[in-house]
Write a protein that holds these residues in place. Structure first.
Motif: not given
Length: 363
Positions: A103, A107-108, A128, A136-137, A140
């Protein structure tokens, strides 16, 4: 060193200098620490407009050095360092740890590469909120809070993530795919390209596309769940808690028969003892195909093939609403699964439209 003859010398400002570069000016503290002279960056001018502002930062940083809670002493410079420090102490499964790292990577990555002290709540919310589905929010946000909690415990720093909230009430899910569904669907092309790189992941996406099953149900399939003779697939636990039996299209049966069977899992990892993780989205040019997009396209193909709503509900594993649904013992058949498969192939340009089987007898 910085000096101003008009003011009384400040002992806390000793060793502070303003390093002037071609385009920047930076406040730096030079101090003997553990017998060695170390340079500590305090901040940029004009963010720190005076030596007094730089001095205040220096006092905080030297306090951290003294208590061994600074970045150098703890080894936690970035949010990624904090996450790895947490993972090292965690008793979570290797799968969970790998999911955390995936993740972050997907994404980050930029956020987790930042220095802890440079991260603001705006940075967290930008990563986020608004760019992902609610699930997913939440995931994260959980990873960020876990990482910051570890950083705050070790570095004794302020936990910015305390104020990170996921607003589930105002969230509006994005139920659209990222390409024009009225044009040729690129889904099969993307899946075939993925199969060239990773046969198992590509096959998992193909199964999702032609069955409408959720990714969580697909990755946990065992070979015991497949009945090749009856051409059916069993899901032990759907999202609604029920067990599901689903007819399979000929294409799906052929797909499964061709897969290696050296593990109990239909989609195993390399070591074969575990199944694959939740697959990431596929990217092909400007197009993106997410796992749940396969379910959207499956439903679209079923409706374009004029299948009755109650059959589509059964094939999707949804709870049917109405009295008839209580009594129905399973109207969805192999014939319906084949009709959706043919429609999907037409939408993807793999077959001409004359191959579509219209269950409803129209057109």
């Amino acid at each position: 060193m910085y000096s101003d003859p008009s003011v009384k010398p400040d002992p806390d400002a000793r060793g502070i200098r303003l390093a002037v570069g071609a385009t920047t000016k930076t406040w730096v503290l030079s101090k003997r620490i553990d017998g060695k002279v170390r340079s500590v960056t305090l901040g940029s001018w004009p963010d720190l407009p005076t030596v007094y502002a730089a001095r205040d930062v220096a006092v905080e940083k030297m306090a951290a050095v003294t208590t061994r809670t600074d970045a150098a002493s703890t080894g936690i410079h970035t949010l990624n360092d904090a996450l790895e420090s947490h993972i090292k102490r965690s008793k979570a499964s290797d799968r969970t740890k790998d999911e955390y790292r995936a993740q972050v990577r997907n994404n980050m990555a930029d956020l987790f590469a930042m220095k802890i002290e440079d991260i603001t709540l705006d940075h967290l919310e930008e990563v986020v909120l608004g760019k992902h589905g609610i699930a997913t929010q939440k995931h994260l946000a959980q990873i960020i809070r876990t990482s910051f909690k570890r950083a705050a415990a070790v570095r004794r720093c302020f936990n910015v993530a305390d104020d990170l909230k996921v607003d589930t009430k105002s969230y509006q899910p994005d139920n659209s795919v990222n390409f024009d569904a009225d044009e040729r669907w690129p889904a099969l092309d993307m899946i075939e390209a993925k199969k060239q790189q990773n046969r198992i992941i590509g096959a998992a996406f193909e199964l999702m596309l032609f069955t409408g099953l959720r990714a969580g149900n697909v990755i946990t399939l065992r070979w015991d769940d497949i009945d090749f003779k009856a051409r059916k697939l069993r899901v032990s636990r759907l999202k609604n808690g029920r067990v599901g039996m689903f007819p399979l299209a000929d294409r799906v049966v052929a797909l499964l028969e061709a897969l290696p069977k050296h593990s109990e899992w239909v989609f195993p990892q390399h070591d074969t003892e575990k199944h694959i993780f939740h697959p990431d989205r596929l990217k092909f040019g400007d197009n993106i195909l997410r796992p749940h997009d396969c379910r959207r396209l499956f439903t679209t193909a079923a409706r374009r093939a004029d299948l009755p709503a109650y059959v589509i509900d059964q094939l999707r594993g949804d709870v049917e609403k109405g009295v008839q649904g209580i009594y129905d013992q399973g109207s969805a058949s192999h014939r319906h699964a084949n009709a959706i498969a043919k429609q999907t192939e037409v939408e993807c340009g793999a077959l001409p439209s004359l191959n579509v089987v219209q269950i409803g007898g129209r057109r």
